[in-house]
Design an enzyme around this catalytic site. Structure first.
Site, PDB file in Angstrom:
ATOM      1  CG  MET A 135       9.197  23.716  -0.216  1.00  0.00           C
ATOM      2  SD  MET A 135       8.280  24.727  -1.384  1.00  0.00           S
ATOM      3  CE  MET A 135       7.166  25.598  -0.306  1.00  0.00           C
ATOM      4  CE  LYS A 190      -0.280  -0.264   5.047  1.00  0.00           C
ATOM      5  NZ  LYS A 190      -1.098  -0.746   6.194  1.00  0.00           N
ATOM      6  CE1 TYR A 198      11.919  31.800   4.548  1.00  0.00           C
ATOM      7  CE2 TYR A 198      12.321  29.437   4.301  1.00  0.00           C
ATOM      8  CZ  TYR A 198      11.962  30.665   3.760  1.00  0.00           C
ATOM      9  OH  TYR A 198      11.649  30.748   2.434  1.00  0.00           O
ATOM     10  NE  ARG A 233      -6.572   0.092  10.985  1.00  0.00           N
ATOM     11  CZ  ARG A 233      -5.358  -0.058  10.486  1.00  0.00           C
ATOM     12  NH1 ARG A 233      -4.466   0.919  10.594  1.00  0.00           N
ATOM     13  NH2 ARG A 233      -5.000  -1.184   9.885  1.00  0.00           N
TER      14      ARG A 233
HETATM   15  C1  LIG Z   1      -0.302  -1.680   6.915  1.00  0.00           C
HETATM   16  C2  LIG Z   1      -0.833  -2.982   7.332  1.00  0.00           C
HETATM   17  C3  LIG Z   1       0.020  -4.088   7.485  1.00  0.00           C
HETATM   18  C4  LIG Z   1       1.525  -3.988   7.415  1.00  0.00           C
HETATM   19  O1  LIG Z   1       2.003  -3.481   8.632  1.00  0.00           O
HETATM   20  P1  LIG Z   1       3.589  -3.370   8.943  1.00  0.00           P
HETATM   21  O2  LIG Z   1       3.610  -2.961  10.368  1.00  0.00           O
HETATM   22  O3  LIG Z   1       4.116  -2.315   8.035  1.00  0.00           O
HETATM   23  O4  LIG Z   1       4.163  -4.701   8.695  1.00  0.00           O
HETATM   24  C5  LIG Z   1      -0.557  -5.329   7.725  1.00  0.00           C
HETATM   25  N1  LIG Z   1      -1.891  -5.454   7.838  1.00  0.00           N
HETATM   26  C6  LIG Z   1      -2.738  -4.406   7.738  1.00  0.00           C
HETATM   27  C7  LIG Z   1      -4.192  -4.623   7.893  1.00  0.00           C
HETATM   28  C8  LIG Z   1      -2.234  -3.136   7.496  1.00  0.00           C
HETATM   29  O5  LIG Z   1      -3.079  -2.093   7.433  1.00  0.00           O
END
Ligand SMILES: *Cc1c(COP(=O)(O)O)cnc(C)c1O
Length: 378
Positions: free
Chosen positions: A315, A47, A267, A146
């Site tokens: 930046m 992701k 800055y 979540r």
């Molecule tokens: C992002 C995520 C992972 C991976 O987590 P890491 O800590 O980066 O290994 C696994 N399962 C779900 C549901 C996630 O959202």
């Protein structure tokens, strides 16, 4: 073979920082995580553009090494990635199905993670419309609050299995809230809750472990979902975990100057020199994802010497005190190390009061990206 990733080189012609991504190390790390749970299939979380490192390149390298289960957060990411992967690779969408996404999910060949009863109902309706069974994962909420079906929703599904007519459940999963704290009792509690909830759903392979959870005995189940560890960072901070660093980040010196004692820098003139000081302006800033919070506390490295960041991070640039280097050691165009053998992603995250996940996923679009290929499968 990969040693050149670690060279501090002298040849930036565009003024951009350079991000080097070692795909061989990604594959080695995937195998290292797989070895922790020999009974399980090891997936890969790609992701957020593989945590900022390039989802297509990373996923292709892992697919060539034998990885068959990939996880993204959003359907759009699956659309981007689907054709880069072999047809037999599965591509799960962790955030589930937003209303109206059902047809696109099917046409993409993505496997949605169904997180609520409305999602189950909409996906089952899509299956009826198409008069075929559609693959899905079911996520249960084992305690993180979540994503995933609540225990009450699992009760409802268990009481009326026809709600899943047309849905082929290929994975039952949940996610750990505290896996980066191995001693936290929440881990065992979530594991027990996960198993109890999964037992009430159709029999299917199970997945619970992220990178940190992959180190816990018994948490592997049938599939694991490592992300961060693939990219070279052990979430629990263990240094003996046998992971290889994946990322090298360098940026060029764009100007050098010597200033008198009492001179303001950057800055707000928030830093004032206490003695005559040699300064280098480095061509990387917060627009490149280098945290502004590192002003006055972070550092870059050159030739094994720590060069503290003085004043605020701008930046497009930051300024470092190079007085510790021999005069003439640095020239305009020289590349300094931001992430590499002297400063890990974890070090940068600690100095910035954040986590390595955030440093990685914020890596900017302006870097010149260089990939070191994984080479033939071992
Ligand atoms: C992002 C995520 C992972 C991976 O987590 P890491 O800590 O980066 O290994 C696994 N399962 C779900 C549901 C996630 O959202």
């Amino acid at each position: 073979m990969y040693a050149d990733a670690w060279l501090v080189t002298q040849d930036s012609h565009t003024g951009a920082g350079r991000l080097t991504i070692d795909l061989g190390a990604v594959v080695a790390n995937w195998r290292a995580v797989a070895a922790r749970q020999p009974g399980a299939e090891t997936g890969a979380v790609v992701k957020a553009d593989a945590y900022g490192l390039g989802a297509r390149r990373v996923a292709r390298a892992l697919a060539a090494a034998g990885c068959r289960s990939f996880f993204v957060a959003q359907l759009g990411e699956a659309v981007e990635l689907r054709r880069a992967l072999p047809p037999e690779a599965r591509l799960f969408v962790l955030n589930g199905l937003v209303p109206g996404a059902e047809a696109l999910a099917v046409e993409t060949g993505a496997v949605p993670v169904l997180n609520s009863l409305p999602q189950v109902a909409r996906y089952a309706a899509e299956a009826r419309r198409r008069d075929r069974r559609l693959p899905a994962a079911l996520q249960v909420d084992s305690g993180m609050s979540r994503l995933g079906l609540s225990p009450a929703e699992v009760d409802t599904l268990a009481a009326d299995p026809t709600m899943l007519d047309g849905v082929e459940v290929v994975l039952v999963m949940s996610h750990l809230a505290c896996a980066d704290e191995p001693a936290n009792p929440a881990n065992a509690a979530q594991h027990a809750a996960f198993v109890a909830l999964a037992d009430r759903l159709p029999a299917a392979p199970r997945a619970l472990a992220n990178s940190a959870g992959s180190a816990f005995a018994g948490f592997g189940h049938e599939v694991t979902r490592p992300g961060l560890a693939l990219y070279g960072v052990e979430p629990t901070g263990r240094t003996d975990a046998g992971l290889r660093p994946v990322v090298t980040l360098e940026a060029p010196v764009v100007q050098l100057r010597t200033v008198a004692a009492g001179t303001g820098v950057g800055y707000g003139l928030s830093h004032v020199t206490s003695a005559e000081t040699r300064l280098a302006t480095i061509g990387v800033g917060y627009a490149d994802g280098w945290p502004r919070h590192l002003g006055g506390r972070g550092a870059v490295w050159f030739d094994g010497v720590r060069l503290p960041i003085v004043g605020r991070v701008s930046m497009d640039s930051l300024t470092v005190d190079v007085s510790a280097l021999p005069e003439g050691a640095l020239a305009e165009g020289a590349m300094v190390e931001l992430v590499g053998p002297h400063q890990s992603l974890q070090d940068v995250a600690d100095a910035a009061d954040t986590i390595a996940w955030e440093i990685l996923t914020r890596l900017g679009a302006r870097y010149e990206r260089r990939y070191l290929e994984a080479g033939p499968a071992a």
